[in-house]
Design a protein around this motif. Structure first.
Motif, short mmCIF file in Angstrom:
data_model
loop_
_atom_site.label_atom_id
_atom_site.label_comp_id
_atom_site.label_asym_id
_atom_site.label_seq_id
_atom_site.Cartn_x
_atom_site.Cartn_y
_atom_site.Cartn_z
N MET A 175 115.19 63.44 80.20
CA MET A 175 114.61 64.07 79.04
C MET A 175 115.50 63.87 77.81
O MET A 175 114.99 63.62 76.73
CB MET A 175 114.40 65.56 79.30
N ASN A 176 116.81 63.99 77.98
CA ASN A 176 117.72 63.86 76.84
C ASN A 176 117.59 62.49 76.16
O ASN A 176 117.53 62.40 74.94
CB ASN A 176 119.17 64.09 77.28
N GLU A 177 117.57 61.43 76.96
CA GLU A 177 117.46 60.07 76.42
C GLU A 177 116.14 59.90 75.66
O GLU A 177 116.11 59.36 74.55
CB GLU A 177 117.55 59.06 77.55
N CYS A 178 115.07 60.37 76.26
CA CYS A 178 113.75 60.24 75.63
C CYS A 178 113.69 61.04 74.33
O CYS A 178 113.23 60.54 73.31
CB CYS A 178 112.69 60.72 76.61
N MET A 179 114.14 62.29 74.35
CA MET A 179 114.07 63.14 73.16
C MET A 179 114.97 62.62 72.05
O MET A 179 114.65 62.77 70.87
CB MET A 179 114.41 64.59 73.52
N ALA A 180 116.08 61.99 72.39
CA ALA A 180 116.95 61.42 71.37
C ALA A 180 116.21 60.32 70.60
O ALA A 180 116.36 60.20 69.38
CB ALA A 180 118.21 60.86 72.00
N LEU B 175 113.04 60.28 70.11
CA LEU B 175 111.88 60.87 69.44
C LEU B 175 112.27 61.93 68.42
O LEU B 175 111.45 62.75 68.03
CB LEU B 175 110.95 61.48 70.49
N SER B 176 113.51 61.89 67.99
CA SER B 176 113.99 62.86 67.02
C SER B 176 113.06 62.97 65.82
O SER B 176 112.62 61.96 65.27
CB SER B 176 115.39 62.45 66.57
N LYS B 177 112.72 64.19 65.43
CA LYS B 177 111.88 64.49 64.27
C LYS B 177 110.42 64.07 64.44
O LYS B 177 109.69 63.97 63.47
CB LYS B 177 112.47 63.91 63.00
N LYS B 178 109.99 63.79 65.67
CA LYS B 178 108.58 63.46 65.91
C LYS B 178 107.92 64.62 66.66
O LYS B 178 108.58 65.40 67.32
CB LYS B 178 108.45 62.19 66.73
N LYS B 179 106.61 64.70 66.53
CA LYS B 179 105.84 65.66 67.31
C LYS B 179 105.67 65.09 68.71
O LYS B 179 105.31 63.93 68.87
CB LYS B 179 104.48 65.89 66.67
N VAL B 180 105.95 65.91 69.72
CA VAL B 180 105.96 65.43 71.10
C VAL B 180 105.06 66.30 71.98
O VAL B 180 105.09 67.53 71.89
CB VAL B 180 107.40 65.44 71.67
N LEU B 181 104.28 65.63 72.83
CA LEU B 181 103.52 66.29 73.90
C LEU B 181 103.89 65.59 75.20
O LEU B 181 103.79 64.37 75.28
CB LEU B 181 102.01 66.11 73.71
N TRP B 182 104.31 66.35 76.19
CA TRP B 182 104.51 65.82 77.54
C TRP B 182 103.49 66.51 78.42
O TRP B 182 103.46 67.74 78.49
CB TRP B 182 105.91 66.11 78.06
N ILE B 183 102.66 65.73 79.07
CA ILE B 183 101.58 66.28 79.89
C ILE B 183 101.72 65.72 81.29
O ILE B 183 101.82 64.50 81.46
CB ILE B 183 100.20 65.89 79.30
N GLY B 184 101.72 66.60 82.30
CA GLY B 184 101.76 66.08 83.65
C GLY B 184 102.18 67.07 84.71
O GLY B 184 102.36 68.25 84.44
N ASP B 185 102.33 66.56 85.91
CA ASP B 185 102.73 67.31 87.09
C ASP B 185 104.23 67.15 87.24
O ASP B 185 104.73 66.05 87.48
CB ASP B 185 101.98 66.72 88.30
N ILE B 186 104.98 68.25 87.11
CA ILE B 186 106.44 68.15 87.19
C ILE B 186 107.00 68.70 88.50
O ILE B 186 108.20 68.64 88.72
CB ILE B 186 107.12 68.84 85.99
N SER C 66 116.48 73.58 74.18
CA SER C 66 117.42 72.80 73.36
C SER C 66 116.68 71.84 72.42
O SER C 66 117.25 71.41 71.41
CB SER C 66 118.42 72.04 74.24
N TYR C 67 115.43 71.51 72.73
CA TYR C 67 114.63 70.63 71.88
C TYR C 67 113.49 71.38 71.20
O TYR C 67 112.54 70.77 70.71
CB TYR C 67 114.07 69.46 72.70
#
Length: 127
Positions: free
Chosen positions: A1-6, A8-19, A40-41
């Motif tokens: 998650m950290n790598e992905c969110m880094a 996507l900084s300052k973007k609108k994010v939706l994560w959809i799925g089975d965790i 944290s995000y």
């Protein structure tokens, strides 16, 4: 998650799925770790109802493991667990935007609006 969110900084994010982490079992170490990462995000989990009912022998389990995480909850009109099933899970959905978006909506308008988001999964259905 950290790598992905880094990325996507300052973007609108939706994560959809089975965790596979029950969002109703707050004592699970995996839940606590996920919750800290989301906070944290500035992300929230928007699905509130049971998304999977499974039978194990004579026992049934009710879990909330299908999620929609976002950092732009203000853009949501609603989030729902639908009666339709996808495998052994209930389908989940969210509506984005305002009533203006919901009237006279077209696939192109939805896709244009969603270009402002990073989506792990997108399903556009006609209702």
């Amino acid at each position: 998650m950290n790598e992905c969110m880094a990325k996507l900084s300052k973007k609108k994010v939706l994560w959809i799925g089975d965790i596979n982490i029950d969002q109703n079992n707050l004592s699970l170490p995996q839940y606590k770790k996920m919750d800290m990462a989301l906070k944290s995000y500035s992300m929230v989990q928007t699905v509130q109802d049971i998304t999977r009912i499974a039978k194990h022998g004579n026992k049934y389990t009710n879990t909330l493991i299908d999620v929609i995480f976002t950092n732009c909850y203000a853009d949501f009109s609603t989030t729902k667990v639908l009666p339709e099933r996808v495998g052994d899970h209930q389908a989940i959905m969210c509506l984005l935007g305002t009533r203006k978006l919901l009237s006279g909506i077209t696939r192109q308008k939805i896709l244009g609006y969603l270009n402002n988001f990073y989506l792990s999964t997108v399903i556009i259905a006609k209702y």
